[in-house]
Enzyme design. Structure first.
Site, PDB file in Angstrom:
ATOM      1  N   GLY A   1      16.750  49.107  16.871  1.00  0.00           N
ATOM      2  CA  GLY A   1      17.470  50.351  16.603  1.00  0.00           C
ATOM      3  C   GLY A   1      16.999  51.527  17.437  1.00  0.00           C
ATOM      4  O   GLY A   1      16.600  51.374  18.598  1.00  0.00           O
TER       5      GLY A   1
ATOM      6  N   ASP B   1       6.087  47.932  13.112  1.00  0.00           N
ATOM      7  CA  ASP B   1       7.258  47.710  12.263  1.00  0.00           C
ATOM      8  C   ASP B   1       6.882  46.704  11.191  1.00  0.00           C
ATOM      9  O   ASP B   1       6.001  45.867  11.386  1.00  0.00           O
ATOM     10  CB  ASP B   1       8.440  47.167  13.085  1.00  0.00           C
ATOM     11  CG  ASP B   1       9.788  47.468  12.444  1.00  0.00           C
ATOM     12  OD1 ASP B   1      10.533  48.317  12.979  1.00  0.00           O
ATOM     13  OD2 ASP B   1      10.101  46.864  11.385  1.00  0.00           O
TER      14      ASP B   1
ATOM     15  N   ASP C   1       3.326  48.042   7.440  1.00  0.00           N
ATOM     16  CA  ASP C   1       4.158  48.669   6.409  1.00  0.00           C
ATOM     17  C   ASP C   1       3.731  50.129   6.338  1.00  0.00           C
ATOM     18  O   ASP C   1       2.630  50.435   5.860  1.00  0.00           O
ATOM     19  CB  ASP C   1       3.951  47.967   5.065  1.00  0.00           C
ATOM     20  CG  ASP C   1       4.823  48.571   3.966  1.00  0.00           C
ATOM     21  OD1 ASP C   1       5.456  49.619   4.207  1.00  0.00           O
ATOM     22  OD2 ASP C   1       4.855  47.995   2.862  1.00  0.00           O
ATOM     23  N   VAL C   2       4.585  51.015   6.798  1.00  0.00           N
ATOM     24  CA  VAL C   2       4.179  52.430   6.875  1.00  0.00           C
ATOM     25  C   VAL C   2       3.954  53.061   5.506  1.00  0.00           C
ATOM     26  O   VAL C   2       3.383  54.151   5.423  1.00  0.00           O
ATOM     27  CB  VAL C   2       5.178  53.295   7.698  1.00  0.00           C
ATOM     28  CG1 VAL C   2       5.211  52.874   9.150  1.00  0.00           C
ATOM     29  CG2 VAL C   2       6.568  53.297   7.063  1.00  0.00           C
TER      30      VAL C   2
ATOM     31  N   TYR D   1      17.953  60.122   0.425  1.00  0.00           N
ATOM     32  CA  TYR D   1      17.758  60.114   1.887  1.00  0.00           C
ATOM     33  C   TYR D   1      17.719  61.556   2.417  1.00  0.00           C
ATOM     34  O   TYR D   1      16.825  61.922   3.182  1.00  0.00           O
ATOM     35  CB  TYR D   1      18.903  59.337   2.536  1.00  0.00           C
ATOM     36  CG  TYR D   1      18.807  59.207   4.038  1.00  0.00           C
ATOM     37  CD1 TYR D   1      17.939  58.303   4.626  1.00  0.00           C
ATOM     38  CD2 TYR D   1      19.606  59.982   4.874  1.00  0.00           C
ATOM     39  CE1 TYR D   1      17.857  58.170   6.005  1.00  0.00           C
ATOM     40  CE2 TYR D   1      19.540  59.862   6.252  1.00  0.00           C
ATOM     41  CZ  TYR D   1      18.668  58.952   6.814  1.00  0.00           C
ATOM     42  OH  TYR D   1      18.591  58.834   8.186  1.00  0.00           O
TER      43      TYR D   1
ATOM     44  N   LYS E   1      14.556  63.438   4.259  1.00  0.00           N
ATOM     45  CA  LYS E   1      14.615  63.890   5.656  1.00  0.00           C
ATOM     46  C   LYS E   1      14.390  65.404   5.776  1.00  0.00           C
ATOM     47  O   LYS E   1      13.813  65.873   6.756  1.00  0.00           O
ATOM     48  CB  LYS E   1      15.953  63.476   6.279  1.00  0.00           C
ATOM     49  CG  LYS E   1      16.091  61.964   6.451  1.00  0.00           C
ATOM     50  CD  LYS E   1      15.032  61.403   7.394  1.00  0.00           C
ATOM     51  CE  LYS E   1      15.272  59.949   7.746  1.00  0.00           C
ATOM     52  NZ  LYS E   1      14.315  59.415   8.725  1.00  0.00           N
TER      53      LYS E   1
END
Ligand code: NAD
Length: 256
Positions: free
Chosen positions: A19, A39, A65-66, A160, A164
């Protein structure tokens, strides 16, 4: 545009397996950056190999895994040992959930916040710790979204949008905190871009893409490569006086 200062610099991209993250990693590699991809997808190993083969630069990867500070810490230690201290950070790991707000489960809410906000914070914190310890300058580009400043229609994605908006504010607050130490932090806020994140919805509902495009003055969704100029500019010293800003890249969507 070529930014010679980026040649040989270490860049770390979260959400880099595919992506927008992978596309931006390609742009940084094309500038000569050595690139680390993080990732949660095991495919990230193949992505890093492809990047090295296509651009002839050193790359590495870490399945990360963030949402876990330990996982992020281990990944940064690996990248620093392998390529050197990252001086460019792009945080592209992100997810969305579409659901009426009254129906969003606590797990869905926490998951969106954990990946989009906590994950960005842990990566940014590890990045700054490395730079401050090494007494080196750096530039972080946090991938936020136009959804942090406008409400999308027709989809419901309050979690979301909230996550953000917080990412953009995180960029501003840390940019001011670290300015005197040579660390710049900005966010970029894409509009509707073609990627798996949007395709999962447009494939199921082809009218949706047409509806979005009808609201975009430039008359199309963004291609991942549309981010290249902005992100490489922010990564490089060409933007040395630019910090604590959110840059919206949306084909004009938020102006109308
Ligand atoms: N596509 C758009 O229209 C659009 C618009 C605005 C902002 N964005 C943002 O751009 C970023 C990239 O999204 P994309 O469109 O390329 O979608 P994508 O789904 O293709 O990429 C997201 C990447 O993040 C990774 N990821 C998810 N959870 C993770 C975790 N816990 N740890 C590590 N990695 C994780 C995924 O595996 C994937 O590789 C996201 O932050 C997204 O919110 C996208």
């Amino acid at each position: 545009m070529t930014y010679t200062d980026l040649d040989g610099r270490v860049a770390l991209v979260t959400g880099g397996a595919r992506g927008l993250g992978y596309s931006v990693a390609e742009a940084l590699a094309a500038q000569g950056c050595r690139v680390a991809l993080l990732d949660v997808l095991p495919d990230v190993a193949d992505s890093a190999e492809r990047l090295a083969a296509d651009h002839g630069v050193g790359t590495t990867h870490a399945v990360t895994d963030v949402t876990s500070p330990d996982s992020v810490g281990t990944a940064f230690a690996h990248v620093t040992a392998t390529l050197g201290t990252p001086q460019v950070l792009v945080t592209a790991a992100g997810i969305t959930v579409w659901n009426d707000t009254v129906d969003v489960s606590p797990e869905e809410w926490r998951r969106v916040m954990a990946v989009n906000l906590d994950g960005t914070f842990f990566a940014l914190q590890a990045f700054a710790r490395g730079l401050l310890a090494a007494d080196r300058p750096g530039s972080a580009v946090l991938v936020a979204s136009m959804s942090g400043s406008i409400v999308n229609l027709p989809q419901r994605q309050a979690s979301y949008s909230a996550s953000k908006a917080a990412v953009s504010m995180l960029a501003k607050a840390t940019a001011v905190e670290w300015a005197a130490r040579g660390i710049r932090v900005n966010s970029v806020s894409p509009g509707y871009f073609l990627s798996q994140m949007t395709r999962q919805f447009t494939d199921a509902n082809p009218d949706l893409a047409a509806q979005w495009v009808g609201q975009i003055p430039l008359g199309r969704m963004g291609e991942p490569a549309d981010l290249h100029g902005l992100v490489t500019f922010l990564a490089s010293d060409a933007s040395a006086y630019l910090t604590a800003q959110d840059l919206v890249i949306d084909g004009g969507y938020t102006a109308v």
